[in-house]
Scaffold this motif. Sequence first.
Motif: not given
Length: 335
Positions: A46-52, A55-59, A88-95, A99-101
């Motif tokens: 098995q292998v993990k496939l990460h979909l990511k 999106v800018p926070a303003a959008v 899952d929804t994460l916040t990274q600075q202004d973005m 993501q889904q695995t």
Amino acid sequence: MYKQQVIRRILLSFFIGLLFPLGLLAQNTLEVTAKADSSSIRIGEQVKLHLKATVPAAVFNKPEFRLLLPIVPDSLDHFEVVTRSRVDTLTQQDMKVLQQTLTVTSFDSGHWEFPPQKFEVYGATGANSVDTLFSQPLGIDVNTVAVDTTKAFKPIKTVRAVPWNIWDYWLYIAIGAAVVLIALGLWLYFRKRPEKKPAEKLPLVTPYDLARQQLKSLKEEQLWQQGDIKQYYTRLTDILRTYFEHQFGIAALEQTSEELLKNIKPVTKLNQQRDKLRSLLAIADLAKFAKLQPTADEHEDCMTKAEEILEWTRPKEEPVAQTPGAPDEKPQTGA
């Protein structure tokens, strides 16, 4: 020399000015990616496939904005999806990062490409705008297990019988023993349990018979002979009042003597003994409440009047109904 430095600074400032808007544009763009933990697996692994999606926070905060991650079917060419994680929804600075695995596997050896995945974006540039973004395809090598062909093939092993062990069946033995013990206990219990005998029907005592027995007991106790005058007349009147209540339905125990004499008028047989009852109640009330000391003849006369009232109002005995067709019973005479 000085002019060359000035020209260089002007050109450098010009290029920096051109690159700065591009950097801002790059920060405000929406990016989608699909990455795998490994590009090479063995068959069945098995292998993990990460979909990511980034999106800018303003959008992302626009009310009309909506992003749909790819809907990957359970089975693709050469690949099978084993599990899926929630989005899952994460916040990274202004973005904002969505993501889904996916956990995928393959049972076909060879080099296969996981197809590009489609991300659908609504309202990113306008209220009614619809955009479609695709990730890059992923190449994954699925390798077979190496087999040493130089060694000889080993024969197939025969079926082996597992040796019998009583402890492998201890649970079934315990359940069977418990069932047998319970059945034996129930059998012994019901065997030794005494049979219920039908309750003997006691003969019914009529109000008349009960009153006769009580008057007889009162005479045998000889209360007035022992000086207990009040108790004698209390018992005597209570016997009569109880008899009237059960036999004629008169609440005699709760009434005074005058009330009792008035209420016996509808009862013809009892009303015929009204004078005797009046005389008896008068002497009894004087003895109980006025501490009158009647003579011995008066004591005997009150008892006689009570017995006469009972006999006069005695209910008639109903004849026993004979079964139709039954022969009449005749007394047997001795030989």
